[in-house]
Design a protein around this motif. Structure first.
Motif, PDB file in Angstrom:
ATOM      1  N   HIS A 152       1.759  14.267   2.940  1.00 55.05           N
ATOM      2  CA  HIS A 152       0.513  13.727   3.101  1.00 55.05           C
ATOM      3  C   HIS A 152       0.468  11.981   3.049  1.00 55.05           C
ATOM      4  N   GLU A 153      -0.459  11.419   3.722  1.00 51.42           N
ATOM      5  CA  GLU A 153      -0.529  10.063   3.287  1.00 51.42           C
ATOM      6  C   GLU A 153      -2.008   9.276   3.678  1.00 51.42           C
ATOM      7  N   PHE A 154      -2.471   8.246   2.743  1.00 50.91           N
ATOM      8  CA  PHE A 154      -3.721   7.923   2.826  1.00 50.91           C
ATOM      9  C   PHE A 154      -3.510   6.408   3.580  1.00 50.91           C
ATOM     10  N   ALA A 155      -4.424   6.234   4.461  1.00 53.04           N
ATOM     11  CA  ALA A 155      -4.625   4.929   5.060  1.00 53.04           C
ATOM     12  C   ALA A 155      -5.808   4.204   4.940  1.00 53.04           C
ATOM     13  N   ALA A 156      -6.033   3.109   4.648  1.00 52.39           N
ATOM     14  CA  ALA A 156      -7.289   2.195   4.527  1.00 52.39           C
ATOM     15  C   ALA A 156      -7.207   1.327   5.888  1.00 52.39           C
ATOM     16  N   GLY A 157      -8.509   1.214   6.432  1.00 46.87           N
ATOM     17  CA  GLY A 157      -8.458   0.194   7.630  1.00 46.87           C
ATOM     18  C   GLY A 157      -9.492   0.620   8.718  1.00 46.87           C
ATOM     19  N   PRO A 158      -9.130  -0.038  10.026  1.00 47.31           N
ATOM     20  CA  PRO A 158     -10.024   0.479  10.900  1.00 47.31           C
ATOM     21  C   PRO A 158      -9.850   1.980  11.538  1.00 47.31           C
ATOM     22  N   SER A 159      -8.398   2.286  11.391  1.00 48.84           N
ATOM     23  CA  SER A 159      -8.139   3.623  11.730  1.00 48.84           C
ATOM     24  C   SER A 159      -6.931   4.031  11.200  1.00 48.84           C
ATOM     25  N   TYR A 160      -6.425   5.259  11.170  1.00 51.53           N
ATOM     26  CA  TYR A 160      -5.316   5.580  10.426  1.00 51.53           C
ATOM     27  C   TYR A 160      -3.937   4.996  11.280  1.00 51.53           C
ATOM     28  N   TYR A 161      -3.782   4.871  12.534  1.00 49.36           N
ATOM     29  CA  TYR A 161      -2.767   4.339  13.162  1.00 49.36           C
ATOM     30  C   TYR A 161      -2.877   2.630  13.631  1.00 49.36           C
ATOM     31  N   SER A 162      -3.961   2.125  13.072  1.00 49.78           N
ATOM     32  CA  SER A 162      -4.276   0.668  13.404  1.00 49.78           C
ATOM     33  C   SER A 162      -3.045   0.011  12.677  1.00 49.78           C
ATOM     34  N   ARG A 163      -2.611  -1.269  13.346  1.00 50.49           N
ATOM     35  CA  ARG A 163      -1.802  -2.156  12.715  1.00 50.49           C
ATOM     36  C   ARG A 163      -2.240  -2.813  11.586  1.00 50.49           C
ATOM     37  N   LYS A 164      -3.632  -2.945  11.441  1.00 52.75           N
ATOM     38  CA  LYS A 164      -4.465  -3.571  10.343  1.00 52.75           C
ATOM     39  C   LYS A 164      -4.942  -2.981   9.178  1.00 52.75           C
ATOM     40  N   SER A 165      -4.268  -1.579   9.273  1.00 49.94           N
ATOM     41  CA  SER A 165      -4.485  -0.583   8.162  1.00 49.94           C
ATOM     42  C   SER A 165      -3.186  -0.621   7.054  1.00 49.94           C
ATOM     43  N   GLU A 166      -3.659  -0.269   6.039  1.00 50.04           N
ATOM     44  CA  GLU A 166      -2.747  -0.179   4.665  1.00 50.04           C
ATOM     45  C   GLU A 166      -2.374   1.074   4.608  1.00 50.04           C
ATOM     46  N   HIS A 167      -1.025   1.693   4.353  1.00 52.95           N
ATOM     47  CA  HIS A 167      -0.723   2.863   4.317  1.00 52.95           C
ATOM     48  C   HIS A 167      -0.179   3.147   2.733  1.00 52.95           C
ATOM     49  N   TYR A 168      -0.487   4.221   1.989  1.00 53.75           N
ATOM     50  CA  TYR A 168       0.132   4.505   0.767  1.00 53.75           C
ATOM     51  C   TYR A 168       0.973   5.782   0.610  1.00 53.75           C
ATOM     52  N   LEU A 169       1.984   5.292  -0.311  1.00 52.47           N
ATOM     53  CA  LEU A 169       2.973   6.333  -0.261  1.00 52.47           C
ATOM     54  C   LEU A 169       2.577   7.507  -1.131  1.00 52.47           C
ATOM     55  N   CYS A 170       3.091   8.534  -0.490  1.00 54.77           N
ATOM     56  CA  CYS A 170       3.046   9.591  -1.535  1.00 54.77           C
ATOM     57  C   CYS A 170       4.118   9.833  -2.294  1.00 54.77           C
ATOM     58  N   PRO A 171       4.219  10.828  -3.352  1.00 55.74           N
ATOM     59  CA  PRO A 171       5.283  10.837  -4.170  1.00 55.74           C
ATOM     60  C   PRO A 171       6.759  10.899  -3.494  1.00 55.74           C
ATOM     61  N   PHE A 172       6.924  11.933  -2.540  1.00 58.87           N
ATOM     62  CA  PHE A 172       8.159  11.955  -1.787  1.00 58.87           C
ATOM     63  C   PHE A 172       8.892  10.654  -1.167  1.00 58.87           C
ATOM     64  N   GLN A 173       7.793   9.963  -0.641  1.00 62.14           N
ATOM     65  CA  GLN A 173       8.211   8.635  -0.041  1.00 62.14           C
ATOM     66  C   GLN A 173       8.538   7.506  -1.143  1.00 62.14           C
ATOM     67  N   VAL A 174       7.957   7.930  -2.395  1.00 65.65           N
ATOM     68  CA  VAL A 174       8.139   6.673  -3.367  1.00 65.65           C
ATOM     69  C   VAL A 174       9.653   7.135  -3.868  1.00 65.65           C
ATOM     70  N   GLU A 175       9.954   8.528  -3.960  1.00 63.70           N
ATOM     71  CA  GLU A 175      11.235   9.033  -4.520  1.00 63.70           C
ATOM     72  C   GLU A 175      12.459   8.527  -3.389  1.00 63.70           C
ATOM     73  N   GLU A 176      11.957   8.580  -1.922  1.00 62.24           N
ATOM     74  CA  GLU A 176      13.168   8.092  -1.110  1.00 62.24           C
ATOM     75  C   GLU A 176      13.120   6.491  -1.053  1.00 62.24           C
ATOM     76  N   GLY A 177      12.601   5.931  -1.694  1.00 64.08           N
ATOM     77  CA  GLY A 177      12.724   4.454  -1.782  1.00 64.08           C
ATOM     78  C   GLY A 177      12.103   3.948  -0.536  1.00 64.08           C
ATOM     79  N   ALA A 178      10.839   4.251  -0.210  1.00 66.13           N
ATOM     80  CA  ALA A 178      10.058   3.687   0.810  1.00 66.13           C
ATOM     81  C   ALA A 178       9.222   2.318   0.437  1.00 66.13           C
ATOM     82  N   ALA A 179       9.487   1.538   1.328  1.00 64.41           N
ATOM     83  CA  ALA A 179       8.555   0.109   0.712  1.00 64.41           C
ATOM     84  C   ALA A 179       6.960   0.298   0.982  1.00 64.41           C
ATOM     85  N   GLY A 180       6.259  -0.008  -0.025  1.00 63.08           N
ATOM     86  CA  GLY A 180       4.704   0.084   0.099  1.00 63.08           C
ATOM     87  C   GLY A 180       4.464   0.330  -1.299  1.00 63.08           C
TER      88      GLY A 180
END
Length: 445
Positions: free
Chosen positions: A48-76
């Motif tokens: 899963h993934e949360f995003a804050a901004g105009p829409s989920y896919y907007s370039r202006k939106s900020e996305h937040y990492l779920c635990p799996f993404q953190v474990e994989e070393g994703a930036a954010g």
């Protein structure tokens, strides 16, 4: 702190599928994730993934990492570092939550009202909603609508044909059952899942409320009374050091440099062999004891250390967390941390509930096997096997396995020599630890 009244709507459904929630504004997004899972009947089986901004896919939106993404070393920014009131501020504010990157269930969270916070109110409660929640892996919104049509119009040849085209001629109507919208069931789950953070409604109380039978409720209350949770836990440093020794060993083994994991994400054989030899785990397991995936005592120790916040995966290596670095040379503080975090957070509320009841059975000080008592309480709150079988002690043991792994490593059970010959009678140290763990789940007033 305030209360947000939000409407969470599943985007794209033919008629709106939504839930109205009241949420404490200081909830973190990882908590909101679990709340949405409960409100819609999801099983947390996908990313899963949360995003804050105009829409989920907007370039202006900020996305937040779920635990799996953190474990994989994703930036954010990890979702467990973001409070709800950092991304929602006023009436009309929106937050986006995508669940299952295959079926793409897009939830739009919109603030309907900002209300004064009543400190006695639950941290999360569902107050309204429409339509049942979709079944997992049903093919997204289109599949959900096909299923609903087939259920709502069982005599319709067109609906049956659509269902067969979507899922195959051999598919049964109950292969992807929607979750009925049931306020009482949702709120019982929310009360349990947010109990550790609730200020006035602890998880023990939530469990008691979920028991229908007066006799079983009285038995549960007797277990709570026997645990004597009002008496402070008195622990000496030597006992703490002895109990946490396996975790201290692992933290020191990882050390400041970390351990490079195998390509599949496991500890290399040398470290597995060292754990088996130096922690005396050879009597618990068969085999060579050099492959972590096939050596459950070592695998469980490492995974529980991660779930307890002591270790994390980062760019293919196992490293100490900030907390792990702080606690590895302080056995007393480590013991208390383990107590505060048990049952471990395995992203599974069922495991938390079963683990909590296991702790309660141990805290009473009985020398008997705790699992008959655990199975009785789990059965009383409605637990059943997938085929409807009522709870048994063996099933209860499996349900509470993650908590049991932690307890066993801490010496909470007596052990007889021999492969798999575990005696699950509590030790005095186990009773003491269970009491300490349970106090963190009590409501504060």
């Amino acid at each position: 702190m305030v209360t947000y009244q939000v409407r969470v709507e599943l985007e794209g459904t033919r008629s709106p599928l939504w839930r109205r929630l009241e949420l404490a504004s200081d909830l973190f997004l990882d908590e909101v994730h679990h709340i949405i899972q409960a409100a819609f009947g999801w099983t947390d089986s996908h990313l899963h993934e949360f995003a804050a901004g105009p829409s989920y896919y907007s370039r202006k939106s900020e996305h937040y990492l779920c635990p799996f993404q953190v474990e994989e070393g994703a930036a954010g920014v990890p979702e467990d570092e973001v409070r709800l009131d950092e991304v929602l501020a006023r009436r009309g504010s929106k937050l986006f939550y995508l669940y299952d990157f295959g079926d793409d269930w897009m939830h739009v969270i919109k603030v309907e009202a900002v209300l004064p916070r009543d400190e006695s109110a639950p941290r999360a409660i569902c107050i309204a909603g429409e339509r049942p929640g979709p079944g997992e892996d049903c093919g997204g919104v289109w599949g959900y609508e096909v299923i609903c049509d087939a259920i709502d119009h069982p005599d319709s040849a067109a609906a049956a044909a659509d269902y067969a085209r979507m899922f195959g001629d051999d598919a049964e109507l109950d292969d992807f059952p929607p979750t009925p919208f049931d306020l009482d069931s949702i709120n019982a789950t929310l009360a349990m899942s947010t109990g550790k953070d609730a200020e006035s409604f602890g998880l023990l109380e939530a469990l008691a409320h979920a028991i229908d039978s007066a006799a079983d409720r009285q038995h549960f209350q007797q277990m709570v009374a026997m645990a004597d949770l009002d008496t402070p836990v008195d622990l000496d440093a030597d006992t703490a050091a002895q109990m946490v020794a396996p975790y201290t060993w692992l933290l020191n083994r990882v050390g400041t440099d970390g351990i490079k994991l195998t390509g599949a994400g496991y500890l290399p054989p040398a470290h597995v062999e060292a754990a088996m030899a130096e922690l005396g785990l050879g009597e618990e397991w068969i085999g060579k004891g050099n492959r972590e995936v096939q050596t459950v005592p070592v695998l469980a120790l490492r995974e529980s250390a991660q779930a307890l916040g002591l270790l994390r995966k980062y760019r293919g290596a196992l490293v100490l967390s900030k907390l792990g670095r702080k606690l590895r040379n302080d056995p007393l503080a480590l013991w208390w941390h383990l107590a505060e975090q048990t049952p471990p957070d395995m992203d599974d509320f069922c495991e938390i509930h079963a683990g909590l009841v296991l702790l309660l059975a141990l805290a009473g000080g009985s020398a008997d096997d705790p699992y008959p008592a655990v199975s009785r309480i789990l059965d009383a709150i409605g637990w059943r096997d997938i085929d409807g079988t009522r709870m048994t002690p063996v099933m209860a043991r499996l349900a509470a396995r993650e908590t049991s792994f932690v307890l066993r490593r801490l010496g909470a059970f007596t052990n007889e020599p021999g492969i798999h010959r575990w005696d699950d009678n509590p030790t005095p140290q186990g009773t003491l630890f269970a009491k300490a763990a349970l106090t963190t789940w009590l409501p504060t007033t």
